[in-house]
Design a protein around this motif. Structure first.
Motif, PDB file in Angstrom:
ATOM      1  N   ASP A 133       0.795  -1.234   0.000  1.00 32.78           N
ATOM      2  CA  ASP A 133       0.000   0.000   0.000  1.00 32.78           C
ATOM      3  C   ASP A 133       0.828   1.285   0.000  1.00 32.78           C
ATOM      4  N   VAL A 134       2.165   1.188   0.033  1.00 31.90           N
ATOM      5  CA  VAL A 134       2.968   2.402  -0.151  1.00 31.90           C
ATOM      6  C   VAL A 134       2.729   2.917  -1.567  1.00 31.90           C
ATOM      7  N   LEU A 135       2.492   4.212  -1.688  1.00 30.75           N
ATOM      8  CA  LEU A 135       2.258   4.836  -2.995  1.00 30.75           C
ATOM      9  C   LEU A 135       3.550   5.440  -3.530  1.00 30.75           C
ATOM     10  N   GLY A 136       3.730   5.379  -4.852  1.00 29.90           N
ATOM     11  CA  GLY A 136       4.872   6.014  -5.490  1.00 29.90           C
ATOM     12  C   GLY A 136       4.497   6.525  -6.863  1.00 29.90           C
ATOM     13  N   ALA A 137       5.226   7.521  -7.354  1.00 32.43           N
ATOM     14  CA  ALA A 137       5.008   8.046  -8.702  1.00 32.43           C
ATOM     15  C   ALA A 137       6.363   8.242  -9.369  1.00 32.43           C
ATOM     16  N   TYR A 138       6.519   7.641 -10.537  1.00 37.72           N
ATOM     17  CA  TYR A 138       7.782   7.709 -11.276  1.00 37.72           C
ATOM     18  C   TYR A 138       7.515   7.801 -12.775  1.00 37.72           C
ATOM     19  N   GLY A 139       8.596   7.926 -13.503  1.00 41.80           N
ATOM     20  CA  GLY A 139       8.489   7.906 -14.963  1.00 41.80           C
ATOM     21  C   GLY A 139       8.488   6.501 -15.523  1.00 41.80           C
ATOM     22  N   TYR A 140       8.695   5.480 -14.648  1.00 40.24           N
ATOM     23  CA  TYR A 140       8.731   4.112 -15.150  1.00 40.24           C
ATOM     24  C   TYR A 140       8.589   3.123 -13.995  1.00 40.24           C
ATOM     25  N   PHE A 141       7.911   2.022 -14.261  1.00 35.38           N
ATOM     26  CA  PHE A 141       7.882   0.850 -13.392  1.00 35.38           C
ATOM     27  C   PHE A 141       8.152  -0.367 -14.267  1.00 35.38           C
ATOM     28  N   GLU A 142       8.951  -1.282 -13.767  1.00 39.61           N
ATOM     29  CA  GLU A 142       9.241  -2.505 -14.519  1.00 39.61           C
ATOM     30  C   GLU A 142       7.974  -3.263 -14.878  1.00 39.61           C
ATOM     31  N   GLU A 143       6.936  -3.089 -14.079  1.00 43.48           N
ATOM     32  CA  GLU A 143       5.695  -3.826 -14.284  1.00 43.48           C
ATOM     33  C   GLU A 143       4.872  -3.321 -15.476  1.00 43.48           C
ATOM     34  N   LEU A 144       5.262  -2.228 -16.118  1.00 43.20           N
ATOM     35  CA  LEU A 144       4.546  -1.761 -17.300  1.00 43.20           C
ATOM     36  C   LEU A 144       4.532  -2.855 -18.362  1.00 43.20           C
ATOM     37  N   THR A 145       3.391  -3.038 -19.005  1.00 47.04           N
ATOM     38  CA  THR A 145       3.242  -4.150 -19.941  1.00 47.04           C
ATOM     39  C   THR A 145       3.211  -3.711 -21.400  1.00 47.04           C
ATOM     40  N   THR A 146       3.676  -2.515 -21.705  1.00 41.71           N
ATOM     41  CA  THR A 146       3.735  -2.099 -23.101  1.00 41.71           C
ATOM     42  C   THR A 146       4.785  -2.934 -23.834  1.00 41.71           C
ATOM     43  N   TYR A 204       3.751   7.843 -14.046  1.00 41.42           N
ATOM     44  CA  TYR A 204       2.895   6.744 -13.601  1.00 41.42           C
ATOM     45  C   TYR A 204       2.797   6.760 -12.082  1.00 41.42           C
ATOM     46  N   LEU A 205       1.613   6.479 -11.564  1.00 35.85           N
ATOM     47  CA  LEU A 205       1.405   6.375 -10.128  1.00 35.85           C
ATOM     48  C   LEU A 205       1.002   4.942  -9.811  1.00 35.85           C
ATOM     49  N   ALA A 206       1.635   4.369  -8.769  1.00 35.02           N
ATOM     50  CA  ALA A 206       1.395   2.965  -8.460  1.00 35.02           C
ATOM     51  C   ALA A 206       1.382   2.745  -6.956  1.00 35.02           C
ATOM     52  N   ALA A 207       0.867   1.598  -6.557  1.00 32.30           N
ATOM     53  CA  ALA A 207       0.872   1.167  -5.158  1.00 32.30           C
ATOM     54  C   ALA A 207       1.474  -0.230  -5.075  1.00 32.30           C
ATOM     55  N   VAL A 208       2.139  -0.509  -3.966  1.00 29.04           N
ATOM     56  CA  VAL A 208       2.731  -1.832  -3.774  1.00 29.04           C
ATOM     57  C   VAL A 208       1.653  -2.819  -3.323  1.00 29.04           C
ATOM     58  N   LYS A 209       1.647  -3.982  -3.946  1.00 30.01           N
ATOM     59  CA  LYS A 209       0.743  -5.068  -3.561  1.00 30.01           C
ATOM     60  C   LYS A 209       1.485  -6.383  -3.724  1.00 30.01           C
ATOM     61  N   ASP A 210       1.602  -7.134  -2.639  1.00 30.27           N
ATOM     62  CA  ASP A 210       2.302  -8.425  -2.664  1.00 30.27           C
ATOM     63  C   ASP A 210       3.704  -8.289  -3.259  1.00 30.27           C
ATOM     64  N   ARG A 211       4.405  -7.223  -2.826  1.00 28.77           N
ATOM     65  CA  ARG A 211       5.817  -6.981  -3.141  1.00 28.77           C
ATOM     66  C   ARG A 211       6.059  -6.606  -4.605  1.00 28.77           C
ATOM     67  N   LYS A 212       5.011  -6.164  -5.292  1.00 31.19           N
ATOM     68  CA  LYS A 212       5.146  -5.652  -6.650  1.00 31.19           C
ATOM     69  C   LYS A 212       4.347  -4.366  -6.788  1.00 31.19           C
ATOM     70  N   TRP A 213       4.716  -3.565  -7.791  1.00 30.51           N
ATOM     71  CA  TRP A 213       3.980  -2.333  -8.051  1.00 30.51           C
ATOM     72  C   TRP A 213       2.771  -2.627  -8.939  1.00 30.51           C
ATOM     73  N   VAL A 214       1.659  -2.029  -8.591  1.00 33.82           N
ATOM     74  CA  VAL A 214       0.453  -2.098  -9.413  1.00 33.82           C
ATOM     75  C   VAL A 214       0.142  -0.675  -9.874  1.00 33.82           C
ATOM     76  N   VAL A 215       0.247  -0.434 -11.175  1.00 32.99           N
ATOM     77  CA  VAL A 215       0.045   0.914 -11.710  1.00 32.99           C
ATOM     78  C   VAL A 215      -1.429   1.278 -11.648  1.00 32.99           C
ATOM     79  N   ARG A 216      -1.708   2.407 -11.021  1.00 34.53           N
ATOM     80  CA  ARG A 216      -3.098   2.868 -10.865  1.00 34.53           C
ATOM     81  C   ARG A 216      -3.463   3.995 -11.822  1.00 34.53           C
ATOM     82  N   GLU A 217      -2.491   4.871 -12.103  1.00 34.54           N
ATOM     83  CA  GLU A 217      -2.781   6.037 -12.946  1.00 34.54           C
ATOM     84  C   GLU A 217      -1.623   6.268 -13.918  1.00 34.54           C
ATOM     85  N   THR A 218      -1.968   6.739 -15.113  1.00 37.21           N
ATOM     86  CA  THR A 218      -0.982   7.135 -16.118  1.00 37.21           C
ATOM     87  C   THR A 218      -1.237   8.583 -16.494  1.00 37.21           C
TER      88      THR A 218
END
Length: 410
Positions: A274-287, A367-381
């Motif tokens: 549930d920690v929130l973060g905002a960056y220009g990139y997350f490895e979890e992006l699926t593009t 991108y804005l994301a939250a941590v869930k089960d030790r991974k980032w889940v992107v919520r907003e672009t």
């Protein structure tokens, strides 16, 4: 520990040049002098976990360009020095890259302190410089291009999202150097813009690992939200101690730095969820561009635990320089600078990045994301986020000789 001049010179002499031209290319380009690309990144010391993926991204880009025939018909060669998380090393090796190695460009620096230690050297010796790291913003220098995100691209999105409609009392904790200090000011600005109140701002040197007294202060202040700009492995201790104190889930946390060095996997889910973060990139992006980049980088360097904005922006910064060289048909510093200033773009793993002439930063996705089960889940672009609120004062079109770092006043 401070090193003697003798030790510094011995260390410098022991650092090899890295050649990343394929044998086939070297045969086809026999007789052509390689174009030297400088790299100053920490591969040992406390910041090594950030620096190593950045170097690997440079290697990947150089390998790709060389495999495609090189640049201007010449192979690229990486000249890399491990700055060992030591500002003295940054200064020493910056001069070596500029004076002895005579590189065409330098990609380097991680902390803002390291950037400010080497930027004057590259200005003095007229070597083009790329700083590919998210930072506090405000650098205004025609010889420098900044490709990481700034607070106007991330903090401006993170604070309103984290505050929502009811979290008006905010407590800020940050690293005690220019990144943390200036980022805390941006946090206070955006809290105020949302009608909130900053109840306290606490700063911590990078070597601090005991946050017990601070956690007690936060408990007494009873904020609705905690904003963090803590930096590095030592400061990861805060999140463990926060959970141990029973505060996890009591007060939400949003951070501008959490996750850059794989903290979600380093900590357990109870500490990081549930920690929130905002960056220009997350490895979890699926593009397609992101997944291809991740696959290539992890194949090249299987030991990389997580690929953050630091690595992706370095890859994109390298390719922006390549596009500038192609457009200029030259590696001349001013010719490449002028080519970049035409608004060159590159479609990379983070999306499309475009040079902003006035500030020498880039417009890019956030991108804005939250941590869930030790991974980032992107919520907003947030597509095409503009780089700086300081554009009104930093304008290299009108004032190309400007050379300073503008700071926010609150």
């Amino acid at each position: 520990m401070a090193l003697s001049r003798r030790d510094l010179l011995r260390t410098a002499a022991a650092v090899p040049l890295s050649t990343l031209a394929t044998p086939a290319l070297l045969r086809s380009a026999r007789g052509e002098t390689p174009i030297l690309v400088g790299s100053l990144h920490d591969q040992s010391g406390p910041i090594a976990a950030s620096g190593t993926p950045m170097v690997e991204s440079l290697k990947l880009g150089i390998e790709e360009v060389n495999a495609a025939g090189g640049l201007l018909g010449r192979p690229l060669q990486l000249v890399h020095y491990d700055t060992q998380s030591n500002i003295q090393m940054y200064s020493q090796y910056a001069q070596q890259l500029a004076v002895r190695d005579k590189v065409a460009v330098v990609h380097g620096g991680i902390t803002s302190a390291s950037r400010e230690a080497i930027r004057p050297t590259f200005n003095r010796f007229r070597v083009l410089y790329f700083y590919n790291v998210l930072y506090e913003g405000g650098v205004c220098d025609r010889n420098t291009f900044c490709t990481g995100t700034t607070p106007a691209q991330t903090v401006e999105k993170l604070v309103p999202y984290a505050m929502g409609k009811d979290k008006k009392k905010v407590y800020i904790i940050a690293a005690d150097y220019n990144y943390g200090q200036i980022t805390a000011k941006w946090m206070q600005k955006y809290v105020k813009d949302q009608g909130g109140e900053t109840v306290s701002v606490d700063f911590f040197p990078l070597d601090v690992t005991n946050f017990g007294p601070t956690i007690s202060k936060i408990q007494s202040a009873k904020p609705d939200l905690l904003l963090s700009a803590l930096v590095g492995g030592n400061h990861t201790a805060f999140y463990r101690q926060w959970t141990s104190a029973g505060m996890k889930g009591q007060i939400p946390i949003a951070s501008t730095t959490f996750g850059l060095v794989n903290e979600p996997s380093t900590l357990n889910a109870a500490e990081s969820d549930d920690v929130l973060g905002a960056y220009g990139y997350f490895e979890e992006l699926t593009t397609p561009a992101s997944t291809a980049y991740v696959a290539k980088l992890k194949k090249q360097s299987p030991g990389i635990p997580y690929i953050s904005e630091l690595a992706a922006a370095t890859y994109e910064g390298f390719y922006l320089w390549v596009e500038g060289v192609k457009k200029a048909n030259s590696i001349d510093r001013m010719a490449v600078t002028e080519a970049l200033e035409t608004g060159l773009s590159f479609d990379g793993p983070t999306g499309k990045v475009t040079i902003d002439h006035a500030t020498h930063h880039v417009t890019r996705n956030a991108y804005l994301a939250a941590v869930k089960d030790r991974k980032w889940v992107v919520r907003e672009t947030y597509p095409d986020a503009k780089p700086q609120d300081t554009a009104a004062v930093c304008n290299l079109i009108k004032n190309p000789r400007d050379n300073k770092q503008y700071e926010i006043s609150i």
